[in-house]
Design an enzyme around this catalytic site. Structure first.
Site, PDB file in Angstrom:
ATOM      1  N   LYS A 198       0.840  -1.200   0.000  1.00 51.56           N
ATOM      2  CA  LYS A 198       0.000   0.000   0.000  1.00 51.56           C
ATOM      3  C   LYS A 198       0.875   1.251   0.000  1.00 51.56           C
ATOM      4  O   LYS A 198       1.616   1.498   0.956  1.00 51.56           O
ATOM      5  CB  LYS A 198      -0.901   0.040   1.238  1.00 51.56           C
ATOM      6  CG  LYS A 198      -1.927   1.170   1.127  1.00 51.56           C
ATOM      7  CD  LYS A 198      -2.626   1.469   2.431  1.00 51.56           C
ATOM      8  CE  LYS A 198      -1.853   2.411   3.297  1.00 51.56           C
ATOM      9  NZ  LYS A 198      -1.674   3.759   2.712  1.00 51.56           N
ATOM     10  N   GLY A 255       4.372   3.443  13.595  1.00 50.89           N
ATOM     11  CA  GLY A 255       5.217   2.277  13.879  1.00 50.89           C
ATOM     12  C   GLY A 255       4.866   1.654  15.221  1.00 50.89           C
ATOM     13  O   GLY A 255       4.800   0.432  15.365  1.00 50.89           O
ATOM     14  N   GLU A 272      10.879   0.993   9.617  1.00 51.12           N
ATOM     15  CA  GLU A 272      11.830   2.085   9.384  1.00 51.12           C
ATOM     16  C   GLU A 272      11.074   3.377   9.671  1.00 51.12           C
ATOM     17  O   GLU A 272      10.162   3.754   8.939  1.00 51.12           O
ATOM     18  CB  GLU A 272      12.342   2.021   7.940  1.00 51.12           C
ATOM     19  CG  GLU A 272      13.637   2.769   7.740  1.00 51.12           C
ATOM     20  CD  GLU A 272      13.418   4.111   7.092  1.00 51.12           C
ATOM     21  OE1 GLU A 272      13.343   5.102   7.851  1.00 51.12           O
ATOM     22  OE2 GLU A 272      13.324   4.165   5.858  1.00 51.12           O
ATOM     23  N   CYS A 306      13.672  10.710   5.986  1.00 50.48           N
ATOM     24  CA  CYS A 306      13.749  10.322   7.407  1.00 50.48           C
ATOM     25  C   CYS A 306      15.177  10.452   7.919  1.00 50.48           C
ATOM     26  O   CYS A 306      15.389  10.687   9.101  1.00 50.48           O
ATOM     27  CB  CYS A 306      13.264   8.906   7.662  1.00 50.48           C
ATOM     28  SG  CYS A 306      12.527   8.102   6.296  1.00 50.48           S
ATOM     29  N   GLU A 403      11.219  15.357  15.149  1.00 50.07           N
ATOM     30  CA  GLU A 403      11.344  15.298  13.689  1.00 50.07           C
ATOM     31  C   GLU A 403      10.398  16.327  13.058  1.00 50.07           C
ATOM     32  O   GLU A 403       9.213  16.361  13.371  1.00 50.07           O
ATOM     33  CB  GLU A 403      10.983  13.895  13.194  1.00 50.07           C
ATOM     34  CG  GLU A 403      11.250  13.741  11.716  1.00 50.07           C
ATOM     35  CD  GLU A 403      10.975  12.331  11.214  1.00 50.07           C
ATOM     36  OE1 GLU A 403       9.911  11.779  11.550  1.00 50.07           O
ATOM     37  OE2 GLU A 403      11.830  11.803  10.473  1.00 50.07           O
TER      38      GLU A 403
HETATM   39  P1  ADP Z   1       3.826  10.246   7.559  1.00 54.52           P
HETATM   40  O1  ADP Z   1       3.774  10.976   8.858  1.00 54.52           O
HETATM   41  O2  ADP Z   1       5.147  10.171   6.942  1.00 54.52           O
HETATM   42  O3  ADP Z   1       2.708  10.559   6.622  1.00 54.52           O
HETATM   43  P2  ADP Z   1       2.521   7.850   8.402  1.00 54.52           P
HETATM   44  O4  ADP Z   1       3.179   6.926   9.344  1.00 54.52           O
HETATM   45  O5  ADP Z   1       1.315   8.581   8.823  1.00 54.52           O
HETATM   46  O6  ADP Z   1       3.697   8.762   7.925  1.00 54.52           O
HETATM   47  O7  ADP Z   1       2.159   7.097   7.044  1.00 54.52           O
HETATM   48  C1  ADP Z   1       2.991   6.144   6.432  1.00 54.52           C
HETATM   49  C2  ADP Z   1       2.132   5.064   5.826  1.00 54.52           C
HETATM   50  O8  ADP Z   1       1.420   4.403   6.850  1.00 54.52           O
HETATM   51  C3  ADP Z   1       1.082   5.581   4.848  1.00 54.52           C
HETATM   52  O9  ADP Z   1       0.972   4.649   3.785  1.00 54.52           O
HETATM   53  C4  ADP Z   1      -0.176   5.604   5.690  1.00 54.52           C
HETATM   54  O10 ADP Z   1      -1.357   5.482   4.929  1.00 54.52           O
HETATM   55  C5  ADP Z   1       0.025   4.380   6.553  1.00 54.52           C
HETATM   56  N1  ADP Z   1      -0.712   4.370   7.827  1.00 54.52           N
HETATM   57  C6  ADP Z   1      -1.177   5.431   8.546  1.00 54.52           C
HETATM   58  N2  ADP Z   1      -1.791   5.004   9.675  1.00 54.52           N
HETATM   59  C7  ADP Z   1      -1.689   3.649   9.699  1.00 54.52           C
HETATM   60  C8  ADP Z   1      -2.088   2.612  10.603  1.00 54.52           C
HETATM   61  N3  ADP Z   1      -2.722   2.892  11.745  1.00 54.52           N
HETATM   62  N4  ADP Z   1      -1.800   1.332  10.291  1.00 54.52           N
HETATM   63  C9  ADP Z   1      -1.145   1.031   9.159  1.00 54.52           C
HETATM   64  N5  ADP Z   1      -0.744   1.942   8.268  1.00 54.52           N
HETATM   65  C10 ADP Z   1      -1.001   3.238   8.514  1.00 54.52           C
END
Ligand code: ADP
Length: 493
Positions: A198, A255, A272, A306, A403
């Site tokens: 995804k 994460g 990561e 990052c 960050e």
């Molecule tokens: P950023 O702050 O860099 O946007 P995120 O961690 O919010 O990073 O998003 C990174 C990826 O994780 C995206 O593909 C987002 O759709 C997905 N994502 C966001 N929330 C969740 C979740 N609760 N579980 C799994 N994937 C998620």
């Protein structure tokens, strides 16, 4: 063009630098469909959710396309396709045959490199120079590199038996959309796994283009499934009972959610996450090179990395000189149309991210740090941020600890090696660091004491498919790239 000023340094007349004639890349080489469906079992399918969301160009705020939003039923379908392909086809296929498909993907990315670069820039806002010269070629290189390993795993892990993990759920962020997809898919396939990937909701287009290539390359249906959507879709992948491995790149907050979600299951994971990299300049460093490395480390690519060098530590004796050089160089940076080949700093990826960056700039000022921003012209439309640096920063300031993910640099001074090691390590993160010094012994001393997964010496932000990449502490665990990247997708017996 240049004139001699009092202290005998050459000062550029910045106006003339900024007035380059426009050199925009043409959009014509890229075809973006008005709507994209989910790539499941080798076919593009309408989502069962029947929902679509728009993806925009952050440089102009114009809509580029509509993207399917996968719900739990769609995720179930994709995982089922991946499981069937794993059991019936991919796991059983001779490894040299698997390699051929991965090589084919690599070559097809190269053939369509221009189209990929243009779409990456339109959808994500990064300068075309960056997507053309870094993202796309490095993505192809990852497929080439791991294709080479596919039939040589017995040499990668001598005297051990390797078996694939099964179905990998892979979730990637918006800063390197195609490259992150390559980092995740290439080693997974090389080790005999199938995947459900995804992309991030605001940068899905190059992953969907990659799906087109995977289809054209005749990769058996279901081996790679690419589904789109936001956090809810990501969570449905993470929580799916038939997934064996989660590979995630993104924020530390998500994460942690993922870690909690998979605790107590048999799912393996590589995470990561965020970073707050320290770039360290010693007085014996080649200062001009170091300044260029710092600029490259935090301002190019809008700080959307990052491992960006968002903290700078400069030895006291050269502090004023380095800060002056940085300010001078800041003034020459061109902020603007990402499609223009002269642009150094493109658009911030989204309005939400721009708001976060602006919030931190305000926090920096409230904390009493001294701000310097480039006086460059800014585009009227789109999401942009002036390159910004802060001096007079305290170690406890939020701009030195958290960050920001934008073109914002926090600068501090130091006197001794021990002091800078302590300051650099004084963060929740540990993804990367940079050391600038003429002395090899000093570099080795620091690299053994800095708690960061990747440490660059007299360079910064250099990537290669053969090198492992990953973090310490809240920057996550597991490694991607190189042999380490293979071991994240196999069971060793
Ligand atoms: P950023 O702050 O860099 O946007 P995120 O961690 O919010 O990073 O998003 C990174 C990826 O994780 C995206 O593909 C987002 O759709 C997905 N994502 C966001 N929330 C969740 C979740 N609760 N579980 C799994 N994937 C998620």
């Amino acid at each position: 063009m240049a004139k001699l000023v009092k202290n005998n340094t050459i000062k550029l007349k910045f106006d003339s630098v900024k007035n380059f004639a426009p050199a925009p890349e043409s959009k014509k080489a890229a075809k973006i469909d008005p709507q994209y469906d989910l790539f499941i079992n080798g076919k593009f399918e309408r989502p069962m959710s029947k929902k679509y969301f728009s993806t925009i160009n952050p440089a102009t705020e114009e809509k580029l396309s509509m993207i399917a939003e996968a719900n739990t039923a769609d995720v179930n379908k994709a995982v089922k396709a991946a499981r069937t392909a794993y059991d019936k086809t991919w796991k059983k296929m001779p490894t040299a045959e698997r390699a051929k498909y991965i090589y084919r993907i690599a070559r097809m990315i190269q053939e369509r490199a221009r189209e990929f670069a243009i779409i990456e820039t339109l959808d994500g806002g990064k300068p075309i120079r960056e997507s053309r010269d870094f993202d796309v070629p490095t993505a192809a290189n990852h497929f080439f590199y791991y294709a080479g390993w596919a039939d040589k795993l017995e040499y990668a892990f001598p005297n051990r038996k390797t078996t694939p993990l099964g179905v990998a759920g892979q979730i990637i962020p918006w800063n390197f959309p195609l490259l992150m997809a390559a980092w995740k898919i290439a080693p997974a396939l090389a080790c005999g796994n199938t995947v459900v990937l995804k992309p991030a909701e605001n940068t899905s287009l190059t992953a969907l283009k990659l799906a087109e290539i995977i289809q054209e390359a005749d990769v058996p249906p279901g081996v790679v499934n690419i589904i789109t959507g936001a956090g809810v879709t990501g969570a449905a992948i993470v929580n799916h009972a038939d997934i064996n491995k989660i590979a995630f790149t993104g924020s530390t907050d998500v994460g942690k959610i993922i870690q909690r979600a998979i605790a107590g299951t048999n799912k393996k994971a590589t995470l990561e996450l965020g970073g707050k990299a320290a770039n360290i300049i010693f007085e014996d460093a080649p200062l001009d090179q170091a300044v260029e490395g710092v600029i490259n480390g935090i301002f190019f690519n809008q700080g959307h990395v990052c491992c960006a060098g968002s903290r700078l530590y400069v030895q006291e004796s050269v502090f004023n000189e380095v800060v002056r050089k940085l300010k001078d160089r800041l003034e020459t940076l061109i902020v603007g149309d990402p499609m223009d080949k002269n642009t150094d700093i493109g658009a911030i990826n989204s309005k939400a991210q721009l708001d976060i960056i602006n919030k931190y700039i305000k926090i920096g000022l409230q904390e009493g740090a001294e701000m310097y921003q480039s006086s460059c012209a800014m585009p009227k439309k789109g999401f942009y941020c002036r390159p910004t640096l802060f001096t007079n920063v305290a170690q406890s300031n939020r701009i030195a600890q958290e960050e920001i993910f934008g073109p914002v640099l926090a600068i501090q001074s130091f006197r001794t090696d021990d002091e800078v090691i302590e300051k650099a390590n004084n963060t929740a993160y540990g993804l990367s660091a940079g050391v600038w010094s003429d002395k090899g012994s000093k570099i080795f001393n620091l690299t053994s004491k800095l708690r960061a997964g990747v440490i660059w010496a007299n360079t910064f932000n250099k990537f290669d498919p053969t090198s492992p990449f990953g973090g310490y502490k809240e920057s996550g665990y597991g490694r991607e790239g190189g042999l380490h990247g293979l071991s994240a997708y196999i069971n060793l017996v």
